[in-house]
Design a protein around this motif. Structure first.
Motif, PDB file in Angstrom:
ATOM      1  N   SER A   1      11.327  26.542   8.717  1.00  0.00           N
ATOM      2  CA  SER A   1      11.753  27.948   8.695  1.00  0.00           C
ATOM      3  C   SER A   1      10.562  28.886   8.884  1.00  0.00           C
ATOM      4  O   SER A   1      10.678  29.894   9.582  1.00  0.00           O
TER       5      SER A   1
ATOM      6  N   LEU B   1      13.444  32.184   3.934  1.00  0.00           N
ATOM      7  CA  LEU B   1      14.561  31.707   3.125  1.00  0.00           C
ATOM      8  C   LEU B   1      14.295  31.990   1.655  1.00  0.00           C
ATOM      9  O   LEU B   1      13.194  31.731   1.163  1.00  0.00           O
TER      10      LEU B   1
ATOM     11  N   ILE C   1      11.641  32.411   9.818  1.00  0.00           N
ATOM     12  CA  ILE C   1      12.824  32.632   8.993  1.00  0.00           C
ATOM     13  C   ILE C   1      12.376  32.581   7.542  1.00  0.00           C
ATOM     14  O   ILE C   1      11.814  31.578   7.099  1.00  0.00           O
TER      15      ILE C   1
ATOM     16  N   THR D   1      19.090  35.527   8.323  1.00  0.00           N
ATOM     17  CA  THR D   1      19.037  34.067   8.321  1.00  0.00           C
ATOM     18  C   THR D   1      20.199  33.491   9.109  1.00  0.00           C
ATOM     19  O   THR D   1      20.024  32.581   9.926  1.00  0.00           O
TER      20      THR D   1
END
Length: 86
Positions: A22, A29, A27, A67
């Motif tokens: 990620s 998270l 990304i 996301t």
């Protein structure tokens, strides 16, 4: 063949692997999202392989919009890349 490889590979995926991937994909998270994605990979891989978008749609409300959209984009990217193998 690729489906079998994916199943075997995902059995070994750790939460740290997901975190590292990620980050590589930009990304961010949170811990809940990490747990949701990890659980989906380990408990729902057959459905994920066959119906990626549909399965991600099922967890949409549990993920941030950013996301969710990035996951959909990754699915489309990898689906296109490996379409002849699945």
């Amino acid at each position: 063949m690729l489906e079998s490889f994916i199943k075997n590979y995902t059995k070994k995926i750790t939460k740290n692997d997901i975190i590292n991937f990620s980050k590589k994909e930009n990304i961010e998270l949170n811990s809940d999202e990490l747990n949701i994605i990890y659980d989906q990979i380990h408990n729902n891989i057959d459905n994920l392989i066959k119906n990626q978008e549909k399965e991600i749609e099922k967890i949409k409300d549990k993920l941030s919009n950013t996301t969710y959209l990035k996951l959909l984009n990754l699915v489309k990217t990898y689906k296109e890349k490996y379409k002849y193998y699945l």
